[in-house]
Write a protein that holds these residues in place. Structure first.
Motif, PDB file in Angstrom:
ATOM      1  N   LYS A  50       3.401   5.179   8.092  1.00  0.00           N
ATOM      2  CA  LYS A  50       3.805   5.915   6.895  1.00  0.00           C
ATOM      3  C   LYS A  50       2.710   5.861   5.836  1.00  0.00           C
ATOM      4  CE  LYS A  50       8.856   5.431   7.295  1.00  0.00           C
ATOM      5  NZ  LYS A  50      10.072   4.828   6.694  1.00  0.00           N
ATOM      6  N   ALA A  51       2.169   4.668   5.600  1.00  0.00           N
ATOM      7  CA  ALA A  51       1.109   4.528   4.594  1.00  0.00           C
ATOM      8  C   ALA A  51      -0.102   5.357   4.967  1.00  0.00           C
ATOM      9  CB  ALA A  51       0.730   3.051   4.447  1.00  0.00           C
ATOM     10  N   PHE A  52      -0.458   5.366   6.245  1.00  0.00           N
ATOM     11  CA  PHE A  52      -1.622   6.130   6.694  1.00  0.00           C
ATOM     12  C   PHE A  52      -1.389   7.626   6.496  1.00  0.00           C
ATOM     13  CE2 PHE A  52      -4.374   8.306   9.679  1.00  0.00           C
ATOM     14  CZ  PHE A  52      -5.571   7.604   9.567  1.00  0.00           C
ATOM     15  N   SER A  83       0.819  -1.208   0.000  1.00  0.00           N
ATOM     16  CA  SER A  83       0.000   0.000   0.000  1.00  0.00           C
ATOM     17  C   SER A  83       0.853   1.258   0.000  1.00  0.00           C
ATOM     18  CB  SER A  83      -0.927   0.004   1.223  1.00  0.00           C
ATOM     19  OG  SER A  83      -1.844  -1.066   1.157  1.00  0.00           O
ATOM     20  N   TYR A  84       1.947   1.248   0.755  1.00  0.00           N
ATOM     21  CA  TYR A  84       2.795   2.443   0.838  1.00  0.00           C
ATOM     22  C   TYR A  84       3.340   2.807  -0.538  1.00  0.00           C
ATOM     23  CZ  TYR A  84       6.670   5.496   2.167  1.00  0.00           C
ATOM     24  OH  TYR A  84       7.535   6.558   2.265  1.00  0.00           O
ATOM     25  N   ARG A 134      -2.637  -8.827   6.806  1.00  0.00           N
ATOM     26  CA  ARG A 134      -3.115  -8.890   5.426  1.00  0.00           C
ATOM     27  C   ARG A 134      -3.111  -7.513   4.764  1.00  0.00           C
ATOM     28  NH1 ARG A 134      -8.422 -12.097   3.272  1.00  0.00           N
ATOM     29  NH2 ARG A 134      -7.067 -13.811   3.968  1.00  0.00           N
ATOM     30  N   PHE A 135      -3.512  -6.482   5.494  1.00  0.00           N
ATOM     31  CA  PHE A 135      -3.627  -5.147   4.895  1.00  0.00           C
ATOM     32  C   PHE A 135      -2.426  -4.258   5.192  1.00  0.00           C
ATOM     33  CE2 PHE A 135      -7.973  -6.660   4.854  1.00  0.00           C
ATOM     34  CZ  PHE A 135      -8.446  -6.199   3.630  1.00  0.00           C
ATOM     35  N   GLY A 136      -1.460  -4.767   5.962  1.00  0.00           N
ATOM     36  CA  GLY A 136      -0.282  -3.970   6.261  1.00  0.00           C
ATOM     37  C   GLY A 136      -0.580  -2.758   7.114  1.00  0.00           C
ATOM     38  N   THR A 137      -1.481  -2.903   8.070  1.00  0.00           N
ATOM     39  CA  THR A 137      -1.886  -1.792   8.934  1.00  0.00           C
ATOM     40  C   THR A 137      -1.619  -2.141  10.398  1.00  0.00           C
ATOM     41  OG1 THR A 137      -4.141  -2.660   9.050  1.00  0.00           O
ATOM     42  CG2 THR A 137      -3.687  -1.047   7.328  1.00  0.00           C
ATOM     43  N   SER A 138      -1.904  -1.192  11.276  1.00  0.00           N
ATOM     44  CA  SER A 138      -1.728  -1.425  12.710  1.00  0.00           C
ATOM     45  C   SER A 138      -2.993  -2.031  13.307  1.00  0.00           C
ATOM     46  CB  SER A 138      -1.414  -0.107  13.421  1.00  0.00           C
ATOM     47  OG  SER A 138      -2.551   0.755  13.380  1.00  0.00           O
ATOM     48  N   LEU A 139      -2.861  -2.563  14.517  1.00  0.00           N
ATOM     49  CA  LEU A 139      -4.028  -3.108  15.215  1.00  0.00           C
ATOM     50  C   LEU A 139      -5.065  -2.023  15.467  1.00  0.00           C
ATOM     51  CD1 LEU A 139      -2.527  -5.537  17.897  1.00  0.00           C
ATOM     52  CD2 LEU A 139      -3.647  -6.128  15.750  1.00  0.00           C
TER      53      LEU A 139
END
Length: 470
Positions: free
Chosen positions: A226-228, A179-180, A297-302
């Motif tokens: 970073k992606a967010f 995503s990034y 799966r989505f490369g995000t944080s909890l």
């Protein structure tokens, strides 16, 4: 037990007005008399099953949506306001409060706002703090609280922004690859904005230079953050007009509140972009709401996963009704939302018996709890401690507890309930919402008495509490 009668006059009237129909025409399409429709719209008669079916068939209305219960958030806030001793002489029944929230929601909001102002003025007078001397220190809802209430009463779901974010996520294949990389490439190709890494030792998170067309990120941010932050910048450039329109339509009382709302809407868009609605909803069902697997799966944080789960309120495509909160070590709830029956108190701390507080004792471990509130509703509650901040031994990291949960009837959709027997009446911890409005009389963890209960003190005997609640 006979089924509850359904009084949804305001909703029926909204559907008729959205279709630009007169009462006579609308009644004819539903196969009922105009007088019956008038009584329905004024909540003088309940809606029958045949009318519900006609609404679904002839106006393409989702029966699950139209027959949903009352606005739990507004009802909860109004009920809490009436626990104040100020209203000792007035004790409206639950049915009366439901009628107000159904038929006069604007009046309900006005009453809640007035009660908030009264509480703040009382607190100022009681504490004699310096706010009384500061110009502009009025006993009204703060801009931050006003924005919090805006998101609260729209169910924490912004339909137009969600659709725009989902369409862009599909275009960029967000969730299917890094995503990034996808987001930074889009930011540069579409808006000529390069994403660069800042100097070591700087403590900012994100910095946008409109003239240099650069977005600078702290080098020690986790990749999910970073992606967010890139998605946040895209929100401003790609959906800025829609964000401005929504913030303006909210009619906030100050420019400060409007600015805070813009930030909130940009955050909302960023979350919807990195976790696109349908793709995320299907993954949540497939993985049975395993928040760790969803984050991978989505490369995000909890936290991003838990927050997004609480926003799955799209009409006709709703997820499991959840409550979500982020709590600091002092017990302050810094984020909150609930599409479940459990509603967080607007004043006072959270119940100390809630497992969210235990998360700080076991960092990184997901803690489970079966809990029951005083109204008899039972929940599966999850809590996990996370740290927010930059990487490095000397960096400041703030611990938070993330709390997530659902009513026990939805527990089979959660992997966390697989080895827990939820069918028994035992094993459920008695929790409340806040001590000031909790009616449990023998709770050893009670911090303060409930505001609407008389106290009696027996000087010859001491029990769990130094007073009795007859």
């Amino acid at each position: 037990m006979a089924p509850a009668k359904l009084y949804i006059g305001r909703k029926v009237r909204q559907i008729r007005e959205q279709n630009n129909a007169t009462q006579a025409f609308f009644a004819e399409r539903l196969g009922i008399s105009t007088s019956y429709l008038n009584q329905i719209e004024n909540n003088q008669r309940p809606v029958s099953a045949s009318v519900l079916i006609a609404l679904a068939d002839r106006f393409r209305i989702d029966i699950a949506e139209i027959s949903a219960g009352e606005n739990e958030r507004l009802l909860s806030a109004l009920s809490e306001a009436f626990t104040d001793p100020l209203f000792d002489a007035y004790s409206p029944t639950v049915q009366e409060l439901k009628l107000i929230t159904q038929n006069a929601p604007t009046f309900a909001h006005a009453l809640i706002t007035s009660h908030q102002a009264y509480r703040r003025k009382s607190e100022q007078l009681a504490s004699f703090d310096d706010r009384l001397e500061r110009p502009g220190a009025y006993p009204e809802t703060t801009p931050y609280e006003e924005v919090r209430d805006f998101f609260h009463f729209v169910d924490n779901y912004i339909h137009d922004l969600d659709l725009i974010a989902e369409a862009l996520a599909e275009r960029l294949s967000v969730g299917n690859r890094d995503s990034y990389l996808a987001l930074t490439t889009f930011l540069e190709s579409e808006f000529d904005v390069r994403t660069i890494v800042g100097e070591r030792g700087e403590d900012f998170i994100r910095r946008f230079d409109a003239q240099a067309r650069t977005l600078t990120l702290n080098p020690y941010l986790p990749i999910a953050t970073k992606a967010f932050q890139v998605a946040f910048q895209i929100a401003n450039l790609h959906a800025g007009a829609k964000i401005e329109e929504i913030a303006f339509a909210a009619s906030f009382r100050s420019e400060e509140a409007q600015e805070i709302c813009r930030v909130g809407l940009q955050n909302y868009f960023a979350g919807a972009l990195v976790l696109p609605y349908r793709k995320f909803l299907l993954a949540a069902r497939e993985l049975r709401h395993d928040i760790e697997l969803l984050a991978v799966r989505f490369g995000t944080s909890l936290e991003q996963v838990c927050h997004r789960l609480s926003t799955l309120q799209r009409p006709g495509e709703k997820g499991v009704p959840l409550f979500f909160a982020r709590i600091d070590r002092a017990g302050n709830i810094t984020k909150r939302h609930s599409s479940a029956k459990l509603q967080f108190a607007r004043f006072g701390a959270a119940c100390p018996l809630w497992n969210a507080h235990q998360a700080f004792e076991a960092p990184g471990k997901i803690i489970r709890q079966l809990a029951e509130t005083p109204d008899g509703v039972r929940y599966l509650c999850l809590a996990v401690q996370v740290n927010k901040g930059l990487a490095g031994f000397k960096a400041t990291q703030t611990p938070y507890a993330l709390a997530l949960g659902c009513e026990i009837s939805y527990s089979d959709e959660f992997v966390y309930a697989d080895d827990i027997y939820v069918g028994s009446g035992t094993g459920f911890d008695p929790i409340g919402i806040s001590c000031r409005i909790c009616e449990r009389v023998a709770c050893p963890s009670r911090a303060i008495p409930p505001v609407k209960r008389k106290l009696s003190v027996d000087h010859s005997e001491r029990g769990i509490l130094p007073y009795n609640l007859p």
